[in-house]
Design a protein around this motif. Structure first.
Motif, short mmCIF file in Angstrom:
data_model
loop_
_atom_site.label_atom_id
_atom_site.label_comp_id
_atom_site.label_asym_id
_atom_site.label_seq_id
_atom_site.Cartn_x
_atom_site.Cartn_y
_atom_site.Cartn_z
N LEU A 222 0.84 -1.20 0.00
CA LEU A 222 0.00 0.00 0.00
C LEU A 222 0.87 1.25 0.00
O LEU A 222 0.65 2.18 -0.79
CB LEU A 222 -0.91 0.02 1.24
CG LEU A 222 -2.09 -0.93 1.25
CD1 LEU A 222 -3.04 -0.56 2.38
CD2 LEU A 222 -2.83 -0.89 -0.07
N THR B 223 -5.71 -0.77 -3.83
CA THR B 223 -5.19 0.40 -4.53
C THR B 223 -5.84 0.60 -5.90
O THR B 223 -5.82 1.71 -6.41
CB THR B 223 -3.67 0.30 -4.74
OG1 THR B 223 -3.39 -0.94 -5.39
CG2 THR B 223 -2.94 0.34 -3.43
N GLY C 83 -0.46 3.52 -8.35
CA GLY C 83 -1.66 2.75 -8.04
C GLY C 83 -2.97 3.49 -8.18
O GLY C 83 -3.65 3.38 -9.20
N PHE C 84 -3.30 4.27 -7.15
CA PHE C 84 -4.60 4.94 -7.14
C PHE C 84 -4.84 5.75 -8.40
O PHE C 84 -5.81 5.59 -9.09
CB PHE C 84 -4.66 5.90 -5.95
CG PHE C 84 -4.82 5.21 -4.64
CD1 PHE C 84 -6.06 4.75 -4.25
CD2 PHE C 84 -3.74 5.03 -3.81
CE1 PHE C 84 -6.20 4.11 -3.04
CE2 PHE C 84 -3.88 4.39 -2.60
CZ PHE C 84 -5.11 3.92 -2.21
#
Lengths: 204, 218, 250
Positions: free
Chosen positions: B9, B101, B18-19
């Motif tokens: 994360l 994510t 990711g996000f």
């Protein structure tokens, strides 16, 4: 504690490299592998560490005892020195990273992202990882690459401490660390041409 | 295991891959649809559930090729393999981190993008529910694909070729549930089937992925 | 004397070379007889006219497309459990044959569908399932091609084959759920009532026999090629290693 390797044959890509390797590693003992490039030291170390299967023979007493370190340190550039170490400590069920930081002189760098370390500092961090695993047998592939003389001394000191605590070390290295260690020249165990992979043999 | 999850994360957050990227991709796909089919709201309403599901699926696929490849390249996977964690657990945890994510943001963003596509009001609840039920399976199946292709240079395209056929059942049931709800029909059956597939995938796929990873590490 | 003796590549090659001529001739005769019988000596269907005769290609190829995958599944299982190289190579050899069978089934289906349903392609469950099967075949072959080490490739493709089988079956039911479809019922079934009429049935059986024999012949032939490729590799590896040692001794 004892690591016993008996009549071990190892190979790369199905081609045998070494055969008939045997040695015993006891608590407090270090064993240095020697041999020219490509002689199979890395393959042997990977096999002992359980990353690849032996083609023949056995490695006894290695289960959940080995901390392995190779050319790639597995460091994450985005995480700080402390975060990298703490991650590996918790993977191995440990929590204390202070002794490892101290042993490799990383205390001033704890909050620096690993991506901004020099090659030698990265290597030191990679080796410090060994100390947070809590494992007895260190299996090291060329641990001193890109270390300067002072760092090599730190590393030798760390290995000495590890041995004194009842650990053992198996390493492939070319430089003399000043540690009392036996040496094993792997070029004596080269697999003969006749010893083909059993699978390939079936095709002839 | 928990340490690995939080590390993944943290890496996704700090590297910014990711996000952000998955969501942006989802947005762009949805925005491009009206340009390709025309702006008639009736048509958009009709295809909205399917487009949203397909967009989410493709966005999920986008980041899969880095799921294990990064750890493979920097040697972390070798080190993890010699650690006390089982490989099955490692893959499952990494898939879970991938879901948090990538999948979770997509689930949360889907209703907003539904507005853009003029989704029928009755469809929002089930759309979110079906995505929430289906995307964990997408992440886990994707982790299996990533484990298969981890040793292959430029394996990204191959990964898509291997993973997309495996996505078919999830896509069919998920999109069907969303479509039925949008048309005011009962969507209980496809939702249950979707949940069943996800549960089965979560239960069984880590073992297949672990076995594959073990072969690749050898 | 057990069946597993033929897991030895050399023995397998010897046997397969003895069997192959029979398979080639058998399949040739069956296909010529079956197709001529089917095309020229059966009546036109009262509803479908002469277009129905494409079943002599469509049904056997569709059957083999599925059975080829099934054979790959069995061969993969044998590889995983008993690690016989011939088994892995046979699975590899069967895949392209399966792809061609799937393509024949899809194309003949399209040709048949055009006059019958008025469209070349419909998202009917059966057609869709075959298309998905085709995608699975593509992924399987692509994975074989992408990996250099033969044993790694065999392991990975075997697991993909197992997982793929589960998902192919799932997809089949998902697709049925998704669209009920226009395809006619199965042409062949154990339930006599549902079968096509006898006049079409017997030449169809002959054609199916021809396709089965053709499939076996092709798979044996291709497996033989794969074995020879491996053998060449083994010989070359031995040669280079031998040369290296001689150079050292000299």
């Amino acid at each position: 504690m004892e690591l016993t390797v008996t009549d071990l044959a190892v190979g790369r890509g199905g081609v045998p490299v070494l055969a008939g390797v045997g040695f015993t590693l006891r608590a407090g003992q270090a064993l240095v592998l020697r041999g020219p490039n490509g002689s199979g030291k890395t393959t042997l170390l990977r096999t002992v560490a359980g990353l690849q299967l032996p083609m023949a023979g056995t490695v006894a007493g290695a289960d959940d005892r080995i901390a392995y370190a190779a050319h790639a340190d597995g460091l994450k550039a985005a995480l700080t020195v402390a975060e990298n170490l703490r991650f590996w400590a918790s993977v191995f069920g440990q929590s204390d990273i202070a002794p490892a930081l101290a042993a490799f002189d990383l205390e001033e760098l704890v909050d620096r992202p690993a991506g901004r370390l020099s090659a030698g500092q990265k290597r030191r961090l990679g080796l410090a990882r060994l100390m947070v695993t809590g494992r007895d047998v260190w299996v090291l592939d060329e641990p001193t690459v890109s270390l300067d003389a002072a760092s090599v001394a730190l590393f030798a000191e760390a290995v000495r401490g590890h041995l004194a605590r009842g650990g053992a070390a198996l390493m492939a290295t070319h430089i003399d660390l000043g540690i009392e260690a036996e040496t094993l020249d792997v070029s004596g165990f080269r697999a003969a041409a006749a010893e083909m992979d059993a699978a390939d043999e079936a095709f002839l | 295991m928990r340490a690995l999850f939080f590390r993944d994360l943290a890496l996704a957050l700090r590297a910014g891959g990711g996000f952000g990227l998955g969501l942006a991709f989802f947005l762009i796909v949805v925005v491009l649809v009206p340009f390709s089919v025309g702006p008639q709201s009736a048509l958009l309403t009709q295809i909205a559930p399917g487009v949203l599901w397909l967009g989410a699926l493709l966005a999920c696929l986008l980041s899969l090729d880095r799921l294990l490849a990064v750890d493979w390249e920097d040697g972390a996977l070798d080190l993890l393999a010699t650690s006390p964690l089982p490989l099955e657990g490692i893959v499952a945890v990494k898939a879970a981190a991938h879901w948090v994510t990538t999948g979770l943001p997509l689930v949360l963003a889907a209703p907003v993008l539904g507005v853009l596509l003029n989704l029928a009001p009755s469809g929002y609840g089930v759309l979110v529910l079906s995505l929430a039920l289906g995307t964990p399976a997408l992440s886990m199946i994707g982790a299996f694909g990533a484990a298969l292709t981890v040793g292959i240079k430029r394996g990204g395209l191959l990964l898509s070729l291997l993973v997309l056929p495996l996505y078919v059942p999830t896509l069919i049931f998920g999109a069907e549930a969303a479509r039925r709800a949008a048309e005011g029909l009962d969507s209980g059956t496809p939702l249950l089937l979707l949940a069943g597939i996800t549960l089965a995938v979560l239960a069984a796929m880590p073992f297949a992925a672990g076995a594959v990873l073990r072969v690749n590490l050898r | 004397m057990s069946l597993w003796e033929y897991a030895n590549p050399v023995k397998f090659l010897r046997l397969s070379e003895r069997v192959q001529p029979w398979l080639w001739w058998g399949s040739g005769i069956c296909l010529v007889v079956g197709l001529i019988w089917g095309f020229f000596f059966t009546p036109d269907d009262f509803r479908q006219g002469s277009t129905v005769k494409i079943i002599y290609l469509h049904v056997p190829s569709a059957l083999m497309a599925i059975n080829a995958w099934f054979m790959m599944l069995v061969a993969s299982l044998i590889w995983i459990v008993r690690r016989h190289h011939v088994s892995a190579l046979a699975a590899r050899a069967a895949a392209p044959v399966g792809i061609v069978m799937t393509l024949i089934a899809l194309f003949t289906g399209a040709i048949w569908g055009q006059p019958m349903w008025g469209t070349w392609w419909a998202w009917d469950p059966r057609l869709t399932s075959f298309l998905i099967l085709f995608l699975f075949y593509l992924g399987y072959v692509a994975l074989w091609e992408a990996i250099e080490d033969p044993d790694t490739a065999a392991d990975l493709t075997s697991i993909l084959c197992l997982v793929g089988t589960v998902f192919a079956v799932l997809s089949r039911y998902a697709v049925l759920f998704w669209n009920q479809g226009l395809h006619q019922g199965a042409s062949l079934s154990l339930d006599k009532e549902e079968n096509v009429a006898d006049v079409f049935y017997f030449p169809l059986l002959v054609c199916i026999a021809g396709f089965v024999l053709l499939f076996l012949a092709l798979v044996l032939y291709r497996t033989g090629t794969e074995i020879r490729v491996r053998r060449t590799r083994a010989l070359m590896a031995r040669e280079t290693r031998g040369a290296g040692l001689r150079a050292e001794e000299a």
